[in-house]
Design an enzyme around this catalytic site. Sequence first.
Site: not given
Length: 477
Positions: A315-317, A477
């Site tokens: 989800w963050h990257g 993000f």
Amino acid sequence: MLFSSVPFLFYFLPAVLAIYYLTGVRNAVLLACSIFFYFWGEGLYVVLLIALVAMNQAIGIGIERLEGRRRLGLLVSGITANLAVLGFFKYSQFLLGIFTGIIGAKPVQLGIHLPLGISFFSFQLVSYLIEVNRKAIPAERNFTRLATYIMMFPHLVAGPIVRYTDISDELRKRSVSADYLGTGIQYFIVGLSQKVLIANTVAGAADHLFGLPVDSVSTFAAWVGTFAYTLQIYFDFCGYSNMAIGLAFMLGFRFPRNFDYPYSSKSISEFWRRWHMSLSFWFRDYLYIPLGGSKGSKLKTIRNLSIVFLVTGLWHGAAWNFVFWGALHGLFVIVERAWLGSVLQRVPNIISRAYTLLIVMVAWVFFRADSFEQAWVVSKAMFGFGRASQWDPMSLWVTPEVMVAFVAGAVLSFPIVPWLMDKVGADLIKGSVFPGHMHRDVFYVHRLPTLLLFCGLALSTALLVSSSLNPFLYFRF
């Protein structure tokens, strides 16, 4: 347009509040201003966002009308459509890179632009459909109301992840009292000060470390730079979340809290109950529990935790270092569930807190690094395997201002100020709410002295006007 920018502070926000208060047309004005806000940064991608709102409104109404398998099928289709949009913009290049690497082909750059806030508003749309399916809320038939929920500029590009159940009542009827306005101003100034006075100040020291050649990373530089980034990522994101919460109060809403002194945690499991709380509880309610949570066998619990933390990393990257970051946190949560948690409860608090902070800091290296190789070099250097080969005078990147920010950040990362305010008997006021609780548990915060808030605002504004360094990490993000 960053909240911590001169155009936002002195042009956009005053104009929005003036129109909002004077006209009394709350949702329409807020939606129009939010569309302008997003168009300012993303141009015609605002059309994509409006189309997603319209699509989800239609799907939500359809879910409410249907029953049985047709209802479930429409829910799955809606969730898939939202995640497909997120996946196309955020993960296409990553997946293509994996595929070309497997077949040995030349890397291809797709050149796809990642729309701001897509990770946040995609999850909000998914949660809306799930809550409609659970009959926790009725499907929203008023497009302006639903669009205002999704596109509201305080949380649009960087959260917190607000659920429709959090603000459904306020979307229908709200007023801005003097108490709400005062609380909002306090939250906003505190967040602005966190962002500008601490996060922006230590950013140079973190950038210095991760800008060094891999053969020039000393143990000293690794620790100082990692410490700087540990403060930067917290005060950057926590500050932005507090500004968002403050803006919401000014507009008549009560947003969920997003941080609760995570660096004071005594385990990694506790850290994730305090860090980015709106995301943590989103994954708990919409992924971990539907997978079975902790109700099955130990093996199934390990599976569920592994899935959640791998998805958290992704989800963050879209990069392997983010996957590793999520997996590393997941590994320690699993180990704590198995046996380490009981050990941490028996040892002195200083040991459990030191253990937690060490794991978090090492993990941040992989989160911040531009590549897995760089992260590996820096993490090795932290434990005495640095390969310094160049003179690197500390005074050039750890200035007196940075040292002050280091001390202030280290102190304010722990709940020392609330403890002191309790000792002097400061008044408590109703603040943000606990995320994921429909019964709206409220956090109480201390009323800060007006002089202190004024000084924080004045100093932050002066630094913004005089400096060109004003990054915001979670825009990535």
